[in-house]
Design a protein around this motif. Sequence first.
Motif, short mmCIF file in Angstrom:
data_model
loop_
_atom_site.label_atom_id
_atom_site.label_comp_id
_atom_site.label_asym_id
_atom_site.label_seq_id
_atom_site.Cartn_x
_atom_site.Cartn_y
_atom_site.Cartn_z
N THR A 189 0.82 -1.22 0.00
CA THR A 189 0.00 0.00 0.00
C THR A 189 0.86 1.27 0.00
O THR A 189 0.34 2.37 0.20
N ASP A 190 2.16 1.11 -0.22
CA ASP A 190 3.05 2.27 -0.22
C ASP A 190 3.06 2.93 -1.60
O ASP A 190 4.06 2.90 -2.32
N THR A 191 1.93 3.52 -1.97
CA THR A 191 1.77 4.13 -3.29
C THR A 191 2.84 5.19 -3.53
O THR A 191 3.06 6.05 -2.69
N GLN A 196 3.48 3.19 -8.76
CA GLN A 196 4.66 4.03 -8.54
C GLN A 196 4.44 5.49 -8.92
O GLN A 196 5.15 6.36 -8.43
N THR A 197 3.50 5.73 -9.78
CA THR A 197 3.36 7.08 -10.34
C THR A 197 2.18 7.86 -9.75
O THR A 197 1.77 8.86 -10.30
N ARG A 198 1.66 7.39 -8.63
CA ARG A 198 0.52 8.07 -8.00
C ARG A 198 0.89 8.41 -6.55
O ARG A 198 1.93 8.01 -6.05
N VAL A 206 -5.82 5.76 -3.14
CA VAL A 206 -6.62 4.66 -2.57
C VAL A 206 -7.06 5.10 -1.18
O VAL A 206 -6.23 5.52 -0.37
N ASN A 207 -8.35 5.03 -0.91
CA ASN A 207 -8.80 5.41 0.44
C ASN A 207 -9.15 4.18 1.28
O ASN A 207 -9.14 3.05 0.79
N CYS A 250 2.26 -1.65 5.17
CA CYS A 250 1.83 -0.26 5.41
C CYS A 250 2.96 0.74 5.10
O CYS A 250 4.12 0.46 5.36
N PRO A 251 2.62 1.90 4.54
CA PRO A 251 3.67 2.92 4.35
C PRO A 251 4.11 3.52 5.69
O PRO A 251 3.40 3.39 6.70
N ALA A 252 5.27 4.17 5.69
CA ALA A 252 5.74 4.84 6.92
C ALA A 252 4.86 6.04 7.22
O ALA A 252 4.16 6.56 6.35
#
Length: 271
Positions: A40-42, A91-93, A98-99, A121-123
Amino acid sequence: MAGRVIVITSGKGGVGKTTTSANIGSALAKSGHSVVLIDTDTGLRNLDLLLGLENRIVYTLVDVVEERCKLKQALVKDKKNPNLCMIAAAQTRDKSSVNAEQLKKITDKLKKDYDFVIVDCPAGIEQGFQTAIAGATEAIVVTTPEVSAVRDADRIIGLLEAAEGIESYKLLINRVRPDMIKSDDMMSIEDVENILSCQKIGIIPEDTGIITSTNKGEPIVYNEKALAGKAYINVARRIVGEDVPFLDIDEPKNLIGKFKKFLSGLTRGKE
């Protein structure tokens, strides 16, 4: 019976969340469970690299959300294990692509078909975090024995306690170095546990093999000689309910080390 949705989180970046996600997912799949990993680390995807799947990505999580593909089309099968697949981040967003509601809808669908859905999960504690935890009922908080990482983990634990859907969370202490703990240059396991007041699920030793395995796109759980690999396998076993003792990562692993330990025991006996 529906599968379990577990989010791997930390607060601080660089403590090994994605490595932990890849290795726990691979270990669970190795033991026969069906697993899907979701990055989920967009904007900063890395999970595909750790699994060696970067050349197989056609669709991403954002493509699913924006209905450019079906959920099944975004699932990429692991090369080593048919029980494991992943959904890559775009990678480009950015993280607003995403909610929470959209991710929960995806995890709800996946847990009907998979034993485990593991969300990387992202940091940070902003929207990316809130989105990643949305569909999960369990969390693993990853920290290293450093003051800044432990402080961020403490903040994350507070947010997990306040989150509606999270029913349980456990602690994974990563990159532990017994030599630095002995010389008081690193916090001890007990220090970290006492500060965070959280049940631990894993202690992962510092292992240079992690760098090699990352570069090869092959999780370290496939290296039977690696201590970190064994530690991650034990985490997976605890997740499924096995009572597994924690590794003695301070134990000398070579004959010279064992001999020195034996000699120091004799010396102590004479005093």
